[in-house]
Scaffold this motif. Structure first.
Motif, PDB file in Angstrom:
ATOM      1  N   ALA A 146       0.812  -1.215   0.000  1.00 35.61           N
ATOM      2  CA  ALA A 146       0.000   0.000   0.000  1.00 35.61           C
ATOM      3  C   ALA A 146       0.848   1.270   0.000  1.00 35.61           C
ATOM      4  CB  ALA A 146      -0.924   0.004   1.220  1.00 35.61           C
ATOM      5  N   GLY A 147       2.088   1.173   0.452  1.00 32.62           N
ATOM      6  CA  GLY A 147       2.946   2.340   0.533  1.00 32.62           C
ATOM      7  C   GLY A 147       3.677   2.684  -0.747  1.00 32.62           C
ATOM      8  N   LEU A 148       3.551   1.879  -1.786  1.00 30.44           N
ATOM      9  CA  LEU A 148       4.226   2.172  -3.047  1.00 30.44           C
ATOM     10  C   LEU A 148       3.673   3.461  -3.668  1.00 30.44           C
ATOM     11  CD1 LEU A 148       4.370  -1.417  -4.565  1.00 30.44           C
ATOM     12  CD2 LEU A 148       6.366   0.014  -4.011  1.00 30.44           C
ATOM     13  N   PRO A 149       4.509   4.207  -4.375  1.00 29.72           N
ATOM     14  CA  PRO A 149       4.030   5.444  -5.014  1.00 29.72           C
ATOM     15  C   PRO A 149       2.889   5.208  -5.994  1.00 29.72           C
ATOM     16  CG  PRO A 149       6.439   5.365  -5.009  1.00 29.72           C
ATOM     17  CD  PRO A 149       5.961   4.020  -4.532  1.00 29.72           C
ATOM     18  N   ARG A 150       2.938   4.082  -6.702  1.00 27.53           N
ATOM     19  CA  ARG A 150       1.844   3.697  -7.602  1.00 27.53           C
ATOM     20  C   ARG A 150       1.293   2.354  -7.156  1.00 27.53           C
ATOM     21  NH1 ARG A 150       4.137   3.168 -13.340  1.00 27.53           N
ATOM     22  NH2 ARG A 150       5.970   2.407 -12.210  1.00 27.53           N
ATOM     23  N   ALA A 151      -0.022   2.253  -7.102  1.00 25.93           N
ATOM     24  CA  ALA A 151      -0.639   0.991  -6.698  1.00 25.93           C
ATOM     25  C   ALA A 151      -0.359  -0.070  -7.760  1.00 25.93           C
ATOM     26  CB  ALA A 151      -2.141   1.165  -6.522  1.00 25.93           C
ATOM     27  N   PRO A 152       0.177  -1.221  -7.371  1.00 29.56           N
ATOM     28  CA  PRO A 152       0.459  -2.260  -8.371  1.00 29.56           C
ATOM     29  C   PRO A 152      -0.812  -2.898  -8.908  1.00 29.56           C
ATOM     30  CG  PRO A 152       0.928  -3.065  -6.170  1.00 29.56           C
ATOM     31  CD  PRO A 152       0.611  -1.607  -6.031  1.00 29.56           C
ATOM     32  N   ARG A 153      -0.755  -3.320 -10.168  1.00 34.69           N
ATOM     33  CA  ARG A 153      -1.840  -4.099 -10.748  1.00 34.69           C
ATOM     34  C   ARG A 153      -1.663  -5.576 -10.429  1.00 34.69           C
ATOM     35  NH1 ARG A 153      -4.327  -2.086 -15.399  1.00 34.69           N
ATOM     36  NH2 ARG A 153      -5.422  -4.085 -15.455  1.00 34.69           N
ATOM     37  N   LEU A 154      -0.396  -5.977 -10.219  1.00 32.62           N
ATOM     38  CA  LEU A 154      -0.085  -7.373  -9.907  1.00 32.62           C
ATOM     39  C   LEU A 154       1.002  -7.394  -8.851  1.00 32.62           C
ATOM     40  CD1 LEU A 154      -0.261 -10.465 -10.462  1.00 32.62           C
ATOM     41  CD2 LEU A 154       1.490 -10.117 -12.223  1.00 32.62           C
TER      42      LEU A 154
END
Length: 207
Positions: free
Chosen positions: A107-115
């Motif tokens: 959740a802390g990533l700059p962009r939400a992952p798709r996978l």
């Protein structure tokens, strides 16, 4: 016959990118087994054009190589860390605390992952598609990168706890149940960084 061990590569990530699953992240954790200190989880989105060379399962790398790769990963990739402290581990159990930390890192990533590519066989509660890969830190570049960042981060943290709590040897055994740690626990007692529900620590408390 000489068997050459396969190193982690970026093939799964490239396939995901080609399928439109952008971005794709790898996630891993360090510190499930120790008697003290947090579980550290890390999620990494590697740049397809700047994947650091020499990525591998952090346990198979020297400390110096891990440090160098840590710097390279943090300089080129999207990185997020999360920590499950001893209080959460004691309150929720090690599995739930680990899954919570993995989800927080994602959740802390700059962009939400798709996978999300997850080391092991246990999925954290994330809102995106996820795939578990047993031994993923030795197969998948993004997971290997996450394992390296998590390991270096936790080792640095335990070294600082060793300075703050002299005598326990945290800077050497990183909280694991070594004979040195067992002796220190018997002589010095339990400190606030110990996991009180873990059997050796619980026994020292007389619970």
């Amino acid at each position: 016959m000489v068997t050459v061990r396969q190193k982690p590569d970026f093939s799964l990530e490239r396939a995901a990118w080609a399928a439109g699953d952008v971005p794709v992240a790898g996630v891993d954790e360090v510190g499930r087994g120790p008697w003290a200190g947090p579980v550290v989880a890390c999620a990494v989105v590697l740049d397809p054009d700047r994947v650091p060379e020499g990525l591998d399962d952090s346990k198979k790398l020297s400390a110096a190589r891990r440090e160098a790769l840590f710097e390279a990963i943090c300089a080129t990739a999207e990185v997020s860390l999360a920590f499950a402290p001893p209080a959460r581990i004691d309150g929720h159990n090690i599995r739930q605390a680990t899954l919570w930390a993995l989800a927080r890192a994602c959740a802390g990533l700059p962009r939400a992952p798709r996978l999300l590519l997850v080391d092991g066989n246990d999925l954290p509660p994330v809102p995106c598609a996820a795939r578990t890969i047993i031994g993923g830190d030795a197969i998948v570049a993004s997971i290997a990168a996450a394992s390296i960042v998590a390991k270096v981060t936790r080792d640095r943290l335990m070294a600082s706890l060793g300075l703050a709590h002299p005598g326990y040897g945290f800077e050497r055994h990183m909280g694991y149940g070594t004979p040195e740690h067992q002796t220190a626990l018997a002589e010095l007692g339990v400190c606030r960084h110990h996991r009180k529900t873990f059997a050796p620590v619980r026994a020292r408390l007389g619970v």
